[in-house]
Design a protein around this motif. Structure first.
Motif, mmCIF file in Angstrom:
data_model
loop_
_atom_site.group_PDB
_atom_site.id
_atom_site.type_symbol
_atom_site.label_atom_id
_atom_site.label_comp_id
_atom_site.label_asym_id
_atom_site.label_seq_id
_atom_site.Cartn_x
_atom_site.Cartn_y
_atom_site.Cartn_z
ATOM 1 N N ARG A 199 0.827 -1.204 0.000
ATOM 2 C CA ARG A 199 0.000 0.000 0.000
ATOM 3 C C ARG A 199 0.863 1.256 0.000
ATOM 4 N N PHE A 200 1.949 1.202 0.761
ATOM 5 C CA PHE A 200 2.860 2.341 0.785
ATOM 6 C C PHE A 200 3.559 2.500 -0.564
ATOM 7 N N TRP A 201 4.034 1.399 -1.130
ATOM 8 C CA TRP A 201 4.858 1.463 -2.337
ATOM 9 C C TRP A 201 4.046 1.835 -3.583
ATOM 10 N N PHE A 202 2.836 1.351 -3.686
ATOM 11 C CA PHE A 202 2.062 1.544 -4.916
ATOM 12 C C PHE A 202 0.995 2.639 -4.816
ATOM 13 N N ILE A 203 0.676 3.092 -3.596
ATOM 14 C CA ILE A 203 -0.360 4.124 -3.460
ATOM 15 C C ILE A 203 0.200 5.404 -2.821
ATOM 16 N N ILE A 204 0.778 5.261 -1.637
ATOM 17 C CA ILE A 204 1.217 6.447 -0.897
ATOM 18 C C ILE A 204 2.428 7.108 -1.564
ATOM 19 N N LEU A 205 3.451 6.325 -1.880
ATOM 20 C CA LEU A 205 4.671 6.897 -2.445
ATOM 21 C C LEU A 205 4.448 7.590 -3.786
ATOM 22 N N PRO A 206 3.702 6.982 -4.735
ATOM 23 C CA PRO A 206 3.428 7.734 -5.982
ATOM 24 C C PRO A 206 2.661 9.028 -5.741
ATOM 25 N N HIS A 207 1.769 9.004 -4.741
ATOM 26 C CA HIS A 207 1.027 10.228 -4.433
ATOM 27 C C HIS A 207 1.944 11.318 -3.872
ATOM 28 N N LEU A 208 3.022 10.910 -3.195
ATOM 29 C CA LEU A 208 3.946 11.863 -2.591
ATOM 30 C C LEU A 208 5.026 12.336 -3.558
ATOM 31 N N ALA A 209 5.042 11.818 -4.785
ATOM 32 C CA ALA A 209 6.136 12.119 -5.712
ATOM 33 C C ALA A 209 6.287 13.616 -5.952
ATOM 34 N N ARG A 210 5.188 14.305 -6.203
ATOM 35 C CA ARG A 210 5.251 15.741 -6.456
ATOM 36 C C ARG A 210 5.732 16.502 -5.216
ATOM 37 N N ALA A 211 5.237 16.122 -4.051
ATOM 38 C CA ALA A 211 5.656 16.791 -2.814
ATOM 39 C C ALA A 211 7.143 16.557 -2.542
ATOM 40 N N ILE A 212 7.615 15.335 -2.775
ATOM 41 C CA ILE A 212 9.035 15.033 -2.594
ATOM 42 C C ILE A 212 9.878 15.876 -3.539
ATOM 43 N N THR A 213 9.414 16.032 -4.771
ATOM 44 C CA THR A 213 10.133 16.847 -5.742
ATOM 45 C C THR A 213 10.266 18.281 -5.255
ATOM 46 N N ILE A 214 9.172 18.837 -4.742
ATOM 47 C CA ILE A 214 9.195 20.213 -4.231
ATOM 48 C C ILE A 214 10.155 20.341 -3.054
ATOM 49 N N VAL A 215 10.124 19.373 -2.136
ATOM 50 C CA VAL A 215 11.026 19.386 -0.981
ATOM 51 C C VAL A 215 12.479 19.358 -1.435
ATOM 52 N N VAL A 216 12.791 18.479 -2.375
ATOM 53 C CA VAL A 216 14.170 18.338 -2.852
ATOM 54 C C VAL A 216 14.652 19.627 -3.515
ATOM 55 N N LEU A 217 13.838 20.199 -4.371
ATOM 56 C CA LEU A 217 14.259 21.403 -5.087
ATOM 57 C C LEU A 217 14.437 22.595 -4.154
#
Length: 288
Positions: A199-217
């Motif tokens: 559930r984390f790998w296929f649902i939560i993590l893809p949903h967080l991809a944009r937020a992770i990108t913003i945090v990294v940048l």
């Protein structure tokens, strides 16, 4: 529908702000480029004339240049990994219903509002002091010799301090993203028998991809120019000298503004290289 007159009026009203913003960015950049080609010694004669690329050659040929680049990239990469990974875990934990949830969230986010100089002093004197620090007493309790963190493990110490400062920011952004996730997706996956990891790998993590990108940048922009933490703790010694600190030392020790300006241009080039790399690797999530 906007008419030609209304669009022209909008441009006229926006013009002062745009001009001010461009001046705010272009004037310091232009002065940095200008001084980088001059031999400018404020306390030893002032402007001594055109230096060409001599400042650039001297700066890049310094024995401390490439180690400073390496230290900068190590700190940035390590802090990003720590804050993103722990930020995801903390965000998922804070999203769970618990007693005193609001207070806990405030306590987790609070370190982000502490000034870098203050947090560095706290870590240096209260936690990492080899004689009276909490880590020293912890080591003694387990029968081990205390570690002089800021000399024997300078880079890990700075990474730890900076990560502590930026972890609340990553947690806050990721928590907001998790709260926007449709709970029906998780409920459907749970009813289908999907384990927590999937559930984390296929649902939560893809949903967080944009937020992770913003945090990294956003974090990368600030991490490339960290200074206070190094100035307060190690003073650039023991292999902890970043490019920003090297520029500071060159200007302060040699009183050569031209040499420091050349280092500033190198810092701009490094920042753009890292930004382009990150945009290619993780920035594609912004278009998803």
């Amino acid at each position: 529908m906007a008419t030609k007159a209304s669009r022209s009026a909008a441009r006229v009203m926006m013009a002062p702000a745009v001009i001010l913003l461009l001046g705010w960015m272009l004037v310091p950049l232009t002065m940095t480029l200008w001084f980088s080609f001059r031999k400018y010694l404020p306390l030893r004669g002032g402007d001594l004339g055109w230096a060409g690329f001599d400042n650039y050659t001297r700066f890049v040929s310094s024995s401390a240049f490439w180690p400073s680049i390496q230290a900068t990239l190590i700190i940035v990469g390590s802090v990003l990994v720590i804050t993103v990974c722990l930020g995801v875990l903390l965000a998922m934990l804070l999203d769970q219903p618990m007693w005193g949830q609001g207070v806990v969230r405030i306590l987790v986010i609070a370190p982000f509002f502490v000034m870098p100089t203050v947090s560095a002093l706290v870590w240096k004197n209260i936690f990492m002091d080899p004689t009276n620090g909490l880590f020293a007493h912890l080591w003694k309790f387990f029968g081990a010799d205390p570690v002089s963190w800021l000399s024997q493990a300078s880079l890990p110490s700075i990474v730890l301090i900076v990560s502590w400062q930026w972890l609340p920011f990553a947690t806050l952004i990721l928590l907001t993203a998790i709260q926007s996730l449709d709970s029906e997706q998780l409920e459907a996956a749970e009813m289908d028998g999907a384990p927590h990891l999937k559930r984390f790998w296929f649902i939560i993590l893809p949903h967080l991809a944009r937020a992770i990108t913003i945090v990294v940048l956003i974090q990368t922009i600030f991490l490339l120019s960290i200074f206070a933490e190094i100035f307060v703790t190690t003073g650039g010694a023991f292999g902890s000298k970043t490019l920003t600190y090297l520029i500071f030392q060159r200007v302060l020790e040699s009183q050569n503004v031209g040499l420091g300006s050349a280092g500033g241009v190198y810092a701009i080039i490094l920042a753009n290289i890292v930004a382009i790399f990150l945009m290619r690797i993780v920035g594609k999530n912004l278009d998803a």
